[in-house]
Design an enzyme around this catalytic site. Structure first.
Site, PDB file in Angstrom:
ATOM      1  N   GLU A  43      -3.875   9.098  40.644  1.00  0.00           N
ATOM      2  CA  GLU A  43      -3.516   9.805  41.882  1.00  0.00           C
ATOM      3  C   GLU A  43      -2.177   9.375  42.458  1.00  0.00           C
ATOM      4  O   GLU A  43      -1.541  10.142  43.185  1.00  0.00           O
ATOM      5  CB  GLU A  43      -4.612   9.622  42.932  1.00  0.00           C
ATOM      6  CG  GLU A  43      -4.739   8.199  43.466  1.00  0.00           C
ATOM      7  CD  GLU A  43      -5.812   8.085  44.535  1.00  0.00           C
ATOM      8  OE1 GLU A  43      -6.912   8.607  44.327  1.00  0.00           O
ATOM      9  OE2 GLU A  43      -5.524   7.462  45.579  1.00  0.00           O
TER      10      GLU A  43
ATOM     11  N   HIS B  62      -7.371  12.248  48.576  1.00  0.00           N
ATOM     12  CA  HIS B  62      -7.713  10.945  49.168  1.00  0.00           C
ATOM     13  C   HIS B  62      -7.692  11.020  50.698  1.00  0.00           C
ATOM     14  O   HIS B  62      -6.979  10.262  51.351  1.00  0.00           O
ATOM     15  CB  HIS B  62      -6.753   9.856  48.672  1.00  0.00           C
ATOM     16  CG  HIS B  62      -7.359   8.483  48.719  1.00  0.00           C
ATOM     17  ND1 HIS B  62      -7.195   7.559  47.731  1.00  0.00           N
ATOM     18  CD2 HIS B  62      -8.153   7.882  49.659  1.00  0.00           C
ATOM     19  CE1 HIS B  62      -7.834   6.447  48.040  1.00  0.00           C
ATOM     20  NE2 HIS B  62      -8.428   6.626  49.217  1.00  0.00           N
TER      21      HIS B  62
ATOM     22  N   ARG C  45     -12.887   5.233  44.212  1.00  0.00           N
ATOM     23  CA  ARG C  45     -11.590   5.026  43.553  1.00  0.00           C
ATOM     24  C   ARG C  45     -11.611   5.786  42.233  1.00  0.00           C
ATOM     25  O   ARG C  45     -12.633   5.779  41.521  1.00  0.00           O
ATOM     26  CB  ARG C  45     -11.346   3.534  43.278  1.00  0.00           C
ATOM     27  CG  ARG C  45     -10.955   2.728  44.515  1.00  0.00           C
ATOM     28  CD  ARG C  45      -9.548   3.060  45.013  1.00  0.00           C
ATOM     29  NE  ARG C  45      -9.159   2.250  46.155  1.00  0.00           N
ATOM     30  CZ  ARG C  45      -9.336   2.582  47.426  1.00  0.00           C
ATOM     31  NH1 ARG C  45      -9.927   3.735  47.743  1.00  0.00           N
ATOM     32  NH2 ARG C  45      -8.919   1.785  48.389  1.00  0.00           N
TER      33      ARG C  45
HETATM   34  P1  NAD Z   1     -18.429  -2.174  50.700  1.00  0.00           P
HETATM   35  O1  NAD Z   1     -17.793  -3.397  50.192  1.00  0.00           O
HETATM   36  O2  NAD Z   1     -19.069  -2.182  52.026  1.00  0.00           O
HETATM   37  O3  NAD Z   1     -19.535  -1.675  49.643  1.00  0.00           O
HETATM   38  C1  NAD Z   1     -19.366  -1.730  48.263  1.00  0.00           C
HETATM   39  C2  NAD Z   1     -20.719  -1.952  47.658  1.00  0.00           C
HETATM   40  O4  NAD Z   1     -20.587  -1.889  46.245  1.00  0.00           O
HETATM   41  C3  NAD Z   1     -21.306  -3.323  47.999  1.00  0.00           C
HETATM   42  O5  NAD Z   1     -22.617  -3.179  48.498  1.00  0.00           O
HETATM   43  C4  NAD Z   1     -21.308  -4.060  46.666  1.00  0.00           C
HETATM   44  O6  NAD Z   1     -22.417  -4.940  46.524  1.00  0.00           O
HETATM   45  C5  NAD Z   1     -21.394  -2.909  45.694  1.00  0.00           C
HETATM   46  N1  NAD Z   1     -20.919  -3.252  44.370  1.00  0.00           N
HETATM   47  C6  NAD Z   1     -19.925  -4.108  44.026  1.00  0.00           C
HETATM   48  N2  NAD Z   1     -19.790  -4.143  42.691  1.00  0.00           N
HETATM   49  C7  NAD Z   1     -20.724  -3.302  42.188  1.00  0.00           C
HETATM   50  C8  NAD Z   1     -21.085  -2.913  40.883  1.00  0.00           C
HETATM   51  N3  NAD Z   1     -20.467  -3.415  39.803  1.00  0.00           N
HETATM   52  N4  NAD Z   1     -22.085  -2.022  40.727  1.00  0.00           N
HETATM   53  C9  NAD Z   1     -22.724  -1.531  41.811  1.00  0.00           C
HETATM   54  N5  NAD Z   1     -22.430  -1.862  43.081  1.00  0.00           N
HETATM   55  C10 NAD Z   1     -21.435  -2.728  43.253  1.00  0.00           C
HETATM   56  O7  NAD Z   1     -17.316  -1.037  50.585  1.00  0.00           O
HETATM   57  P2  NAD Z   1     -17.311   0.354  51.364  1.00  0.00           P
HETATM   58  O8  NAD Z   1     -16.646   0.202  52.680  1.00  0.00           O
HETATM   59  O9  NAD Z   1     -18.657   0.963  51.303  1.00  0.00           O
HETATM   60  O10 NAD Z   1     -16.305   1.163  50.445  1.00  0.00           O
HETATM   61  C11 NAD Z   1     -16.666   1.555  49.130  1.00  0.00           C
HETATM   62  C12 NAD Z   1     -15.413   2.025  48.436  1.00  0.00           C
HETATM   63  O11 NAD Z   1     -14.958   3.230  49.065  1.00  0.00           O
HETATM   64  C13 NAD Z   1     -14.224   1.061  48.600  1.00  0.00           C
HETATM   65  O12 NAD Z   1     -14.218   0.114  47.563  1.00  0.00           O
HETATM   66  C14 NAD Z   1     -13.044   1.959  48.513  1.00  0.00           C
HETATM   67  O13 NAD Z   1     -12.600   1.933  47.173  1.00  0.00           O
HETATM   68  C15 NAD Z   1     -13.581   3.348  48.849  1.00  0.00           C
HETATM   69  N6  NAD Z   1     -12.962   3.937  50.031  1.00  0.00           N
HETATM   70  C16 NAD Z   1     -12.454   5.185  49.940  1.00  0.00           C
HETATM   71  C17 NAD Z   1     -11.884   5.791  51.052  1.00  0.00           C
HETATM   72  C18 NAD Z   1     -11.329   7.189  50.995  1.00  0.00           C
HETATM   73  O14 NAD Z   1     -10.533   7.568  51.863  1.00  0.00           O
HETATM   74  N7  NAD Z   1     -11.706   7.988  50.043  1.00  0.00           N
HETATM   75  C19 NAD Z   1     -11.827   5.092  52.252  1.00  0.00           C
HETATM   76  C20 NAD Z   1     -12.388   3.810  52.316  1.00  0.00           C
HETATM   77  C21 NAD Z   1     -12.951   3.236  51.202  1.00  0.00           C
END
Ligand code: NAD
Length: 512
Positions: A441, A473, A412
């Site tokens: 964005e 994105h 994000r």
């Molecule tokens: P997820 O929930 O599986 O993983 C997120 C991880 O971050 C978890 O392991 C959590 O413990 C960790 N976390 C939470 N707070 C934290 C902190 N303060 N410091 C360090 N680690 C922390 O999520 P995911 O499916 O892996 O997705 C990650 C991110 O990717 C989503 O939050 C979303 O914003 C983004 N995303 C982007 C796209 C895209 O098209 N670019 C698509 C899907 C998701």
């Protein structure tokens, strides 16, 4: 009679801005009716609308086809407490009682707005009190208070949708049980993947605008809204959704930072998401950005198209043997780790709740944030955007990074302080940046702005660097991910529609 309390409970007035509501209160005039008194006759021109404050009114028509007359009141009264009034006047014995308007019901809306004759004769069934708004006062409210216009549109569109639904169900009996979804920010690729997974039980209205406070009225007549990352589900939008009778926000994405979850809970609106659709899609896109930047293929592509086959300035770096640092080791971070391990990279990870078994299995080293930032040649962000992670990468963190580090962000935009990144790029501390997301964005991403100038100076400056690669994105944008998103979102919607207790719905998002 507490006029303000009564009007605040009426759909048309209940959510107006305080100044608009005050103007309504000033314009509303009390009118008393005795039993049997005729308020107006069918076919007369309507010059006011009214709210029943006390008592009840009966609506009579002389027309055999009485369906059209049902538009005179917004709602019919649930349980009449008095006997039906006598049919109005001599020679009117054939008049047929349509329904009763009770306290809180609004009448005269269609007639006054569409300038149509009254569709029924209204007679006081008992001593009654009305709050009356004259046509001129309504026109003045419409001219001076845009929120009143929006509210009126919502109430009228809910009526129209109700009628459309009634007509459709006459034509297609199957439609009666349909669960209706307003799908905001529709793109052709969304429509294609959702259409393919759609059954007979869910009906989707495809809407182009993004969901926000201005476009929320389009949700009138729907049970749910389907929203994406840049739809604005802040408190004001959610409160209005509740007033429109929407009970579900079905997010077709994983992130939910655009939803005011406490407000959703207060409104009794369930929020469901797609926690994982294709983590591979996003992880592979992060790696695509990394490979492109490290081997400068974006520049090579442009060069050879112009007949420039020079290699000067295209010297890259092997990834093998270098160190990658992943901030967030969840679904996507793990896939990324596995790919980068496959390249022969040393992989560090920082996660607030790490999966230690995975880390051990993949030989990913779990470290604290500062160690990761100082030791990594490549830093890739995979943590969610939360108040605690906003600007996780700020000027201080950029200052701790290795000279020439590559920063990848597919998570994000808000995780990175763009000004700090720009300073890092200018000084050379940051050697390259691959950004699939950007703080601001929502102004630009997903839309074609090629015919206008970019007024966002930070974005415009980022675009001037030949070592910055920005995509709009699109990390999620694979056929596999889109199909998975459609399938999970529809399954979320069906579960909700079947009446399962919200607490038991698997993909529910609640405030921490
Ligand atoms: P997820 O929930 O599986 O993983 C997120 C991880 O971050 C978890 O392991 C959590 O413990 C960790 N976390 C939470 N707070 C934290 C902190 N303060 N410091 C360090 N680690 C922390 O999520 P995911 O499916 O892996 O997705 C990650 C991110 O990717 C989503 O939050 C979303 O914003 C983004 N995303 C982007 C796209 C895209 O098209 N670019 C698509 C899907 C998701």
């Amino acid at each position: 009679m507490d006029t303000a309390k009564l009007l605040s409970q009426v759909d048309l007035f209940g959510h107006l801005k305080p100044e608009t509501f005050a103007a309504v209160l000033r314009a509303a005039q009390r009118r008393d009716l005795v039993t049997g008194e005729i308020l107006f006759r069918e076919g007369e021109r309507g010059e006011f609308l009214f709210v029943v404050a006390e008592g009840a009114l009966d609506a009579f028509t002389h027309r055999a086809e009485s369906g059209a007359a049902r538009s005179e009141g917004a709602h019919s009264s649930p349980t009449p407490s008095t006997r039906a009034a006598q049919p109005p006047g001599e020679g009117h014995e054939d008049a047929c009682l349509l329904r009763r308007l009770g306290v809180g019901d609004v009448g005269g809306l269609t007639s006054i707005i569409l300038k149509q004759p009254r569709s029924a004769t209204l007679v006081a069934a008992c001593p009654s009190v009305l709050l009356v708004l004259a046509e001129r006062a309504v026109e003045q409210l419409l001219e001076e208070h845009p929120d009143f216009s929006r509210s009126l549109i919502a109430v009228l569109s809910a009526k129209v949708r109700g009628k459309t639904r009634a007509l459709t169900s006459l034509i297609r009996p199957m439609d009666r049980g349909l669960f209706r979804v307003a799908f905001y920010d529709t793109k052709a690729y969304d429509q294609a993947s959702f259409q393919a997974a759609l059954g007979d039980d869910v009906h989707i209205d495809w809407l182009s605008p993004r969901l926000d406070e201005r476009t929320v009225e389009l949700a009138a007549g729907h049970h749910a809204v389907c929203a994406f990352v840049n739809d604005d589900l802040s408190r004001a939008t959610l409160v209005r959704l509740k007033q429109l009778g929407v009970g579900l926000v079905a997010l077709r994405c994983a992130g939910f930072n655009n939803v005011d979850l406490p407000a959703a809970a207060e409104c009794g609106i369930t929020v469901l998401r797609v926690p994982a659709y294709s983590p591979e899609a996003v992880a592979e896109h992060a790696v695509a950005l990394l490979l492109t930047l490290s081997r400068k293929t974006h520049r090579a592509y442009n060069r050879v198209h112009e007949g420039n086959f020079s290699l000067v300035g295209l010297v890259g770096n092997d990834l093998h043997g270098r160190t990658a640092g992943l901030i967030g080791l969840g679904q996507i971070g793990k896939r990324c780790a596995a790919i980068l391990r496959g390249f022969g990279m040393r992989v560090l990870a920082y996660d607030s709740a790490p999966d230690r078994a995975f880390a051990a299995e993949q030989r990913v080293e779990l470290v604290d944030l500062e160690t990761l930032v100082r030791a990594s040649d490549v830093i890739s962000l995979h943590a969610p955007l939360l108040p605690s992670t906003r600007h996780l990468i700020d000027a201080e963190r950029v200052g701790q990074m290795k000279q020439g580090v590559t920063l990848i962000n597919t998570s994000r935009g808000g995780l990175v302080d763009t000004r700090a990144l720009l300073e890092g790029l200018k000084s050379g501390q940051v050697g390259a940046a691959g950004l699939d997301v950007y703080e601001e964005e929502s102004e630009y991403f997903f839309e074609d702005h090629s015919s206008t100038v970019i007024s966002d100076d930070l974005l415009a400056r980022l675009l001037t660097f030949n070592n910055v690669l920005i995509t709009s994105h699109q990390g999620f944008l694979t056929h596999d991910a889109l199909n998975a998103i459609a399938s999970t979102t529809l399954s979320n919607i069906r579960r909700f529609a079947s009446g399962q207790a919200p607490d038991l719905l698997p993909n529910r998002v609640v405030a921490p």
